[in-house]
Design an enzyme around this catalytic site. Sequence first.
Site, PDB file in Angstrom:
ATOM      1  N   ASP A 281      -6.949  -7.428   4.231  1.00  0.00           N
ATOM      2  CA  ASP A 281      -8.188  -6.963   4.872  1.00  0.00           C
ATOM      3  C   ASP A 281      -7.926  -6.471   6.296  1.00  0.00           C
ATOM      4  O   ASP A 281      -7.052  -6.999   6.989  1.00  0.00           O
ATOM      5  CB  ASP A 281      -9.194  -8.130   4.884  1.00  0.00           C
ATOM      6  CG  ASP A 281     -10.609  -7.660   5.167  1.00  0.00           C
ATOM      7  OD1 ASP A 281     -10.872  -6.440   5.084  1.00  0.00           O
ATOM      8  OD2 ASP A 281     -11.453  -8.513   5.480  1.00  0.00           O
TER       9      ASP A 281
ATOM     10  N   ASN B  11     -15.213  -1.686  -4.323  1.00  0.00           N
ATOM     11  CA  ASN B  11     -14.723  -0.595  -3.462  1.00  0.00           C
ATOM     12  C   ASN B  11     -15.094   0.799  -3.974  1.00  0.00           C
ATOM     13  O   ASN B  11     -15.007   1.777  -3.229  1.00  0.00           O
ATOM     14  CB  ASN B  11     -13.198  -0.670  -3.273  1.00  0.00           C
ATOM     15  CG  ASN B  11     -12.753  -1.802  -2.371  1.00  0.00           C
ATOM     16  OD1 ASN B  11     -11.654  -2.333  -2.523  1.00  0.00           O
ATOM     17  ND2 ASN B  11     -13.583  -2.188  -1.419  1.00  0.00           N
TER      18      ASN B  11
HETATM   19  C1  FPP Z   1      -9.223  -3.636   2.967  1.00  0.00           C
HETATM   20  O1  FPP Z   1      -9.341  -3.158   4.278  1.00  0.00           O
HETATM   21  C2  FPP Z   1      -8.210  -2.880   2.251  1.00  0.00           C
HETATM   22  C3  FPP Z   1      -8.410  -2.151   1.127  1.00  0.00           C
HETATM   23  C4  FPP Z   1      -9.732  -2.030   0.473  1.00  0.00           C
HETATM   24  C5  FPP Z   1      -7.334  -1.395   0.493  1.00  0.00           C
HETATM   25  C6  FPP Z   1      -5.980  -2.001   0.541  1.00  0.00           C
HETATM   26  C7  FPP Z   1      -5.023  -0.926   0.384  1.00  0.00           C
HETATM   27  C8  FPP Z   1      -3.833  -0.825   0.997  1.00  0.00           C
HETATM   28  C9  FPP Z   1      -3.203  -1.859   1.820  1.00  0.00           C
HETATM   29  C10 FPP Z   1      -3.149   0.473   0.845  1.00  0.00           C
HETATM   30  C11 FPP Z   1      -1.948   0.529   0.064  1.00  0.00           C
HETATM   31  C12 FPP Z   1      -1.865  -0.353  -1.099  1.00  0.00           C
HETATM   32  C13 FPP Z   1      -0.819  -0.314  -1.917  1.00  0.00           C
HETATM   33  C14 FPP Z   1      -0.703  -1.271  -3.006  1.00  0.00           C
HETATM   34  C15 FPP Z   1       0.243   0.668  -1.735  1.00  0.00           C
HETATM   35  P1  FPP Z   1     -10.704  -2.471   4.698  1.00  0.00           P
HETATM   36  O2  FPP Z   1     -10.588  -1.023   4.445  1.00  0.00           O
HETATM   37  O3  FPP Z   1     -11.860  -3.139   4.012  1.00  0.00           O
HETATM   38  O4  FPP Z   1     -10.717  -2.791   6.232  1.00  0.00           O
HETATM   39  P2  FPP Z   1     -11.992  -3.081   7.149  1.00  0.00           P
HETATM   40  O5  FPP Z   1     -12.630  -4.327   6.623  1.00  0.00           O
HETATM   41  O6  FPP Z   1     -11.395  -3.268   8.491  1.00  0.00           O
HETATM   42  O7  FPP Z   1     -12.877  -1.869   7.057  1.00  0.00           O
END
Ligand code: FPP
Length: 238
Positions: free
Chosen positions: A17, A65
Amino acid sequence: MSDSSPSIPRHVAIIMDGNGRWAKQRGLPRIRGHEAGAESVRSAVRTCKKLGIKYLTLYAFSTENWIRPRAEIEGLMGLLRYFLGKEEKEFHENRVRLRVMGRMRDLPEKVQSALNRMMEITAHYDEGQLILALSYSGRAELSDAVRNIARRVRQGALEPEKIDEKTISESLYLPDVPDPDLMIRTSGELRLSNFMLWQLSYSELYFAPVFWPDFREKDLIAAVEEYGCRQRRFGDVK
Ligand code: FPP
């Protein structure tokens, strides 16, 4: 990955996260945060190999998502394909098997093909498993499990009275994978967000204050060290 001592978790599951906030802090578009997050994924795989952690599950895209802006979803799907292409060598060098947990059919065809290809060519590796939770949620997984169990009952293959915890565990997406010993969530949020609701029943929980793109080897080692100090009782007295 090598034999694990009791202080080393066999299975670590991570809610990655804080990519968006990491990018916002730097005045960058959210996708830059996801890209930096992909570097942390590589670091986590390498660190698990180093520490002898056999299973690493990463919450990469939840069923929730899908409501994100289309551009961000497309960016994430593109990043996933790019990651699979770029990391192929790492999978072979580390002898890591890729697996997917979730409603894979929801993903764009090209992403499904790239995942299927990587799963096929790494299927024989037994040193470690990288499990990507994609279009995944714990409630969706349990709903799918219950539907399958109901079908078996309707077919006469299962008596309702015989349904127990084992029946449910065996009906989950990856029944052969042991429950996580340690669940890590980054970014300081203290929630499970629909992640592995059944499997996390007895897991140790660790909340790291850093955003996922900043979560690197030393942070995973700190989480594992803290895990090594916990006393797991599983309801017993010790
Ligand atoms: C949560 O952060 C993250 C995600 C929904 C996506 C996770 C994806 C990756 C780490 C990219 C690459 C993955 C792989 C397997 C190559 P958020 O976007 O919800 O962050 P925020 O809460 O700060 O908005």
